[in-house]
Design a protein around this motif. Structure first.
Motif, PDB file in Angstrom:
ATOM      1  N   LEU A 193      39.022  71.489  52.868  1.00  0.00           N
ATOM      2  CA  LEU A 193      40.469  71.677  53.051  1.00  0.00           C
ATOM      3  C   LEU A 193      40.905  71.156  54.429  1.00  0.00           C
ATOM      4  O   LEU A 193      41.900  70.427  54.548  1.00  0.00           O
ATOM      5  CB  LEU A 193      40.834  73.158  52.896  1.00  0.00           C
ATOM      6  N   GLY A 194      40.134  71.528  55.463  1.00  0.00           N
ATOM      7  CA  GLY A 194      40.448  71.081  56.823  1.00  0.00           C
ATOM      8  C   GLY A 194      40.453  69.568  56.935  1.00  0.00           C
ATOM      9  O   GLY A 194      41.350  68.976  57.545  1.00  0.00           O
ATOM     10  N   ILE A 195      39.460  68.930  56.327  1.00  0.00           N
ATOM     11  CA  ILE A 195      39.360  67.466  56.397  1.00  0.00           C
ATOM     12  C   ILE A 195      40.512  66.798  55.645  1.00  0.00           C
ATOM     13  O   ILE A 195      41.072  65.804  56.103  1.00  0.00           O
ATOM     14  CB  ILE A 195      37.978  67.000  55.885  1.00  0.00           C
ATOM     15  N   ILE A 196      40.903  67.397  54.494  1.00  0.00           N
ATOM     16  CA  ILE A 196      42.029  66.843  53.728  1.00  0.00           C
ATOM     17  C   ILE A 196      43.308  66.907  54.571  1.00  0.00           C
ATOM     18  O   ILE A 196      44.068  65.928  54.652  1.00  0.00           O
ATOM     19  CB  ILE A 196      42.221  67.595  52.380  1.00  0.00           C
ATOM     20  N   VAL A 197      43.546  68.054  55.223  1.00  0.00           N
ATOM     21  CA  VAL A 197      44.773  68.200  56.040  1.00  0.00           C
ATOM     22  C   VAL A 197      44.745  67.203  57.207  1.00  0.00           C
ATOM     23  O   VAL A 197      45.763  66.587  57.538  1.00  0.00           O
ATOM     24  CB  VAL A 197      44.926  69.660  56.552  1.00  0.00           C
ATOM     25  N   GLN A 198      43.565  67.026  57.821  1.00  0.00           N
ATOM     26  CA  GLN A 198      43.453  66.030  58.902  1.00  0.00           C
ATOM     27  C   GLN A 198      43.749  64.625  58.390  1.00  0.00           C
ATOM     28  O   GLN A 198      44.414  63.833  59.054  1.00  0.00           O
ATOM     29  CB  GLN A 198      42.032  66.035  59.476  1.00  0.00           C
ATOM     30  N   THR A 199      43.247  64.331  57.190  1.00  0.00           N
ATOM     31  CA  THR A 199      43.460  62.997  56.611  1.00  0.00           C
ATOM     32  C   THR A 199      44.950  62.720  56.411  1.00  0.00           C
ATOM     33  O   THR A 199      45.415  61.597  56.617  1.00  0.00           O
ATOM     34  CB  THR A 199      42.707  62.855  55.266  1.00  0.00           C
ATOM     35  N   VAL A 200      45.696  63.773  56.019  1.00  0.00           N
ATOM     36  CA  VAL A 200      47.154  63.628  55.879  1.00  0.00           C
ATOM     37  C   VAL A 200      47.741  63.191  57.223  1.00  0.00           C
ATOM     38  O   VAL A 200      48.585  62.291  57.308  1.00  0.00           O
ATOM     39  CB  VAL A 200      47.802  64.956  55.404  1.00  0.00           C
ATOM     40  N   GLY A 201      47.259  63.820  58.307  1.00  0.00           N
ATOM     41  CA  GLY A 201      47.721  63.450  59.653  1.00  0.00           C
ATOM     42  C   GLY A 201      47.390  62.009  59.993  1.00  0.00           C
ATOM     43  O   GLY A 201      48.247  61.264  60.474  1.00  0.00           O
ATOM     44  N   TYR A 202      46.155  61.589  59.704  1.00  0.00           N
ATOM     45  CA  TYR A 202      45.763  60.195  59.990  1.00  0.00           C
ATOM     46  C   TYR A 202      46.594  59.228  59.157  1.00  0.00           C
ATOM     47  O   TYR A 202      46.924  58.131  59.593  1.00  0.00           O
ATOM     48  CB  TYR A 202      44.259  59.990  59.707  1.00  0.00           C
ATOM     49  N   PHE A 203      46.941  59.664  57.926  1.00  0.00           N
ATOM     50  CA  PHE A 203      47.773  58.810  57.078  1.00  0.00           C
ATOM     51  C   PHE A 203      49.127  58.558  57.740  1.00  0.00           C
ATOM     52  O   PHE A 203      49.620  57.427  57.742  1.00  0.00           O
ATOM     53  CB  PHE A 203      47.980  59.454  55.694  1.00  0.00           C
ATOM     54  N   PHE A 204      49.719  59.607  58.317  1.00  0.00           N
ATOM     55  CA  PHE A 204      51.044  59.433  58.918  1.00  0.00           C
ATOM     56  C   PHE A 204      50.983  58.573  60.185  1.00  0.00           C
ATOM     57  O   PHE A 204      51.951  57.882  60.495  1.00  0.00           O
ATOM     58  CB  PHE A 204      51.708  60.786  59.192  1.00  0.00           C
ATOM     59  N   ILE A 205      49.850  58.611  60.906  1.00  0.00           N
ATOM     60  CA  ILE A 205      49.706  57.695  62.057  1.00  0.00           C
ATOM     61  C   ILE A 205      49.675  56.261  61.542  1.00  0.00           C
ATOM     62  O   ILE A 205      50.383  55.385  62.040  1.00  0.00           O
ATOM     63  CB  ILE A 205      48.421  58.007  62.859  1.00  0.00           C
ATOM     64  N   ALA A 206      48.847  56.031  60.515  1.00  0.00           N
ATOM     65  CA  ALA A 206      48.746  54.683  59.941  1.00  0.00           C
ATOM     66  C   ALA A 206      50.083  54.265  59.323  1.00  0.00           C
ATOM     67  O   ALA A 206      50.508  53.112  59.466  1.00  0.00           O
ATOM     68  CB  ALA A 206      47.639  54.648  58.895  1.00  0.00           C
ATOM     69  N   PHE A 207      50.761  55.218  58.666  1.00  0.00           N
ATOM     70  CA  PHE A 207      52.049  54.931  58.007  1.00  0.00           C
ATOM     71  C   PHE A 207      53.087  54.496  59.043  1.00  0.00           C
ATOM     72  O   PHE A 207      53.918  53.627  58.766  1.00  0.00           O
ATOM     73  CB  PHE A 207      52.515  56.175  57.252  1.00  0.00           C
ATOM     74  N   SER A 208      53.023  55.093  60.230  1.00  0.00           N
ATOM     75  CA  SER A 208      53.946  54.697  61.304  1.00  0.00           C
ATOM     76  C   SER A 208      53.737  53.235  61.682  1.00  0.00           C
ATOM     77  O   SER A 208      54.625  52.588  62.195  1.00  0.00           O
ATOM     78  CB  SER A 208      53.736  55.574  62.538  1.00  0.00           C
ATOM     79  N   HIS A 209      52.536  52.740  61.446  1.00  0.00           N
ATOM     80  CA  HIS A 209      52.261  51.327  61.719  1.00  0.00           C
ATOM     81  C   HIS A 209      52.564  50.478  60.480  1.00  0.00           C
ATOM     82  O   HIS A 209      52.020  49.395  60.314  1.00  0.00           O
ATOM     83  CB  HIS A 209      50.804  51.137  62.127  1.00  0.00           C
ATOM     84  N   SER A 210      53.393  51.025  59.606  1.00  0.00           N
ATOM     85  CA  SER A 210      53.916  50.284  58.451  1.00  0.00           C
ATOM     86  C   SER A 210      52.906  49.968  57.366  1.00  0.00           C
ATOM     87  O   SER A 210      52.836  48.841  56.888  1.00  0.00           O
ATOM     88  CB  SER A 210      54.577  48.974  58.881  1.00  0.00           C
ATOM     89  N   ILE A 211      52.130  50.955  56.957  1.00  0.00           N
ATOM     90  CA  ILE A 211      51.381  50.768  55.712  1.00  0.00           C
ATOM     91  C   ILE A 211      52.406  50.883  54.590  1.00  0.00           C
ATOM     92  O   ILE A 211      53.079  51.898  54.459  1.00  0.00           O
ATOM     93  CB  ILE A 211      50.302  51.859  55.539  1.00  0.00           C
ATOM     94  N   LYS A 212      52.589  49.828  53.841  1.00  0.00           N
ATOM     95  CA  LYS A 212      53.648  49.818  52.831  1.00  0.00           C
ATOM     96  C   LYS A 212      53.253  50.592  51.583  1.00  0.00           C
ATOM     97  O   LYS A 212      54.012  51.399  51.078  1.00  0.00           O
ATOM     98  CB  LYS A 212      53.998  48.373  52.447  1.00  0.00           C
ATOM     99  N   SER A 213      52.076  50.314  51.076  1.00  0.00           N
ATOM    100  CA  SER A 213      51.678  51.015  49.850  1.00  0.00           C
ATOM    101  C   SER A 213      50.200  51.306  49.916  1.00  0.00           C
ATOM    102  O   SER A 213      49.381  50.420  49.745  1.00  0.00           O
ATOM    103  CB  SER A 213      51.990  50.176  48.620  1.00  0.00           C
ATOM    104  N   PHE A 214      49.890  52.539  50.224  1.00  0.00           N
ATOM    105  CA  PHE A 214      48.480  52.893  50.366  1.00  0.00           C
ATOM    106  C   PHE A 214      47.849  53.252  49.030  1.00  0.00           C
ATOM    107  O   PHE A 214      46.730  52.863  48.734  1.00  0.00           O
ATOM    108  CB  PHE A 214      48.351  54.065  51.333  1.00  0.00           C
ATOM    109  N   PHE A 215      48.589  53.985  48.224  1.00  0.00           N
ATOM    110  CA  PHE A 215      48.040  54.400  46.933  1.00  0.00           C
ATOM    111  C   PHE A 215      48.523  53.463  45.823  1.00  0.00           C
ATOM    112  O   PHE A 215      49.637  52.938  45.902  1.00  0.00           O
ATOM    113  CB  PHE A 215      48.477  55.830  46.614  1.00  0.00           C
ATOM    114  N   PRO A 216      47.709  53.254  44.803  1.00  0.00           N
ATOM    115  CA  PRO A 216      48.134  52.392  43.709  1.00  0.00           C
ATOM    116  C   PRO A 216      49.380  52.949  43.026  1.00  0.00           C
ATOM    117  O   PRO A 216      49.501  54.159  42.834  1.00  0.00           O
ATOM    118  CB  PRO A 216      46.949  52.407  42.737  1.00  0.00           C
ATOM    119  N   LYS A 217      50.306  52.049  42.649  1.00  0.00           N
ATOM    120  CA  LYS A 217      51.595  52.515  42.134  1.00  0.00           C
ATOM    121  C   LYS A 217      51.637  52.672  40.613  1.00  0.00           C
ATOM    122  O   LYS A 217      52.413  53.454  40.099  1.00  0.00           O
ATOM    123  CB  LYS A 217      52.699  51.542  42.564  1.00  0.00           C
TER     124      LYS A 217
END
Lengths: 95, 213
Positions: free
Chosen positions: B76-100
Motif C-alpha cells: 500500500l505504501g509503495i502504491i501511494v508513493q508511486t502515485v506521487g512519482y507519477f504526478f512529478i513525471a506528469f508535471s513534466h508533461s507525460i501525455k498518456s501513461f496508461f493505455p487508453k
C-alpha cells in the motif's frame, strides 16, 4: 527559439512592469503594458480586468484614459511569484 | 540493521515529502499555479506512502511483534508513493501513461487479480523506477536550458531514488544479499539531495491569502 510563456508568466510580466517600470507615478497605460508585456490587446484586456477584480492592480481614471498601478496585494503576489518560480525551477518546472 | 535503515528511510521520506508538500501548497495558495498543485499532490502522496510503511514497521515492532511487516502495508505504501512519482513525471508533461483503449485497460487490470501482493509490490517498484528516471532526465534537461543549480540537486535526488528503487527491486532476485541495505541508503541520499535546494527557498513574508484563489 521562441520561448513559450505560461499565463502565470504573463501575469508576472504585467505586474513587474507596473511595479518597476512605470511611465509616470499615475501608472501605466494599456498601450504601454501591451508593448512591455508583448501581448495582444484583447488578451491583456481580459487579464487586466481579472487582476483589477482580484485586487492585484489598481485602475486609475486619468483624463479619459485608464492607467494601471500595482496594489499592495499585487506586490505580495509578485514576491510569492518570484519565490515559487525559483522553487519550481529547482524541479525543472515552470509555474 | 535493515530494520533500522528501513525506519530511517521511511521517517526521512515522510518528513522530506511533508516539507516539500507544505511548501508547494503555500505556493499554490499564493499563486494558484497548477504546476504547484500537482507538486503538492505529488509530495503529499510520497509523504503518506513513506508514513504508511513507517507506521507498519512501528506497529509490527511494538504491537504485533511477528518479526515481519504485513506485506499489504508495504505494498500500500509503495502504491501511494508511486502515485506521487507519477504526478512529478506528469508535471513534466507525460501525455498518456496508461493505455487508453478499453481492451488494453481490461488486459492491464485483469492480471492484478491473479498475482500476489508481493508481485504487485514489485510491479509498482518498477513503475516508480520508470517515473523517477523520467523525472530525473527531464530535470537535468531543464538545467541545460536555464542553468539553475538547484535543478542538478533535484535531478541527482530523483536519480538516486530511481537507483534505490531499482536495487530494491533487484534484491528480490538476491533476497539475502546486501543489495536491499544499499538500496535504502541510496534512497536516503536521494531524499536529502531532493531537499537541499528546496531548503534554500526563503519563505519570509509569504503567507496564505484566501483572496487569490
Amino acid at each position: 527559439m521562441v520561448e513559450y510563456r505560461t499565463h502565470m508568466k504573463i501575469i508576472g510580466d504585467i505586474l513587474s512592469t507596473t511595479r518597476d517600470d512605470l511611465q509616470d507615478e499615475d501608472g501605466a497605460t494599456v498601450t504601454y503594458l501591451i508593448r512591455k508585456a508583448n501581448i495582444s490587446h484583447s488578451r491583456i484586456s481580459r487579464i487586466l480586468k481579472t487582476l483589477v477584480s482580484q485586487g492585484l492592480l489598481e485602475q486609475i481614471d486619468t483624463q479619459g484614459s485608464n492607467k494601471y498601478r500595482i496594489s499592495q496585494s499585487g506586490r505580495e503576489f509578485l514576491q510569492a511569484y518570484y519565490t515559487f518560480t525559483t522553487f519550481a525551477d529547482n524541479f525543472g518546472l515552470t509555474i | 540493521m535493515e530494520f533500522l535503515l528501513e525506519n530511517i528511510l521511511n521517517l526521512v521520506g515522510f518528513l522530506v515529502g511533508l516539507a516539500i508538500g507544505i511548501m508547494s501548497l503555500i505556493g499554490f495558495r499564493n499563486t494558484g499555479s497548477p504546476t504547484l498543485f500537482r507538486l503538492t499532490i505529488a509530495f503529499f502522496s510520497i509523504s503518506v506512502g513513506f508514513f504508511v510503511i513507517w507506521a507498519g514497521y512501528m506497529m509490527e515492532d511494538f504491537v504485533i511483534k511477528s518479526g515481519n511487516i504485513e506485506k499489504w502495508i508495504q505494498t500500500l505504501g509503495i502504491i501511494v508513493q508511486t502515485v506521487g512519482y507519477f504526478f512529478i513525471a506528469f508535471s513534466h508533461s507525460i501525455k498518456s501513461f496508461f493505455p487508453k483503449s478499453r481492451y488494453f485497460r481490461a488486459v492491464g487490470i485483469f492480471p492484478l487479480f491473479l498475482i500476489s501482493s508481493v508481485q504487485i509490490e514489485h510491479i509498482f517498484r518498477s513503475v516508480s523506477f520508470i517515473l523517477l528516471a523520467y523525472g530525473a532526465i527531464e530535470t537535468i534537461l531543464s538545467y541545460f536550458e536555464n542553468k539553475n543549480k538547484g535543478a542538478i540537486s533535484v535531478a541527482v535526488g530523483l536519480a538516486l531514488l530511481a537507483l534505490g528503487e531499482f536495487l530494491g527491486w533487484y534484491s528480490f532476485v538476491f533476497p539475502e544479499s546486501i543489495l536491499y541495505s544499499i538500496s535504502m541508503i541510496t534512497k536516503i541520499g536521494g531524499l536529502i539531495a531532493l531537499f537541499i535546494p528546496v531548503s534554500k527557498i526563503p519563505l519570509t513574508k509569504i503567507k496564505f491569502d484566501d483572496n487569490l484563489e
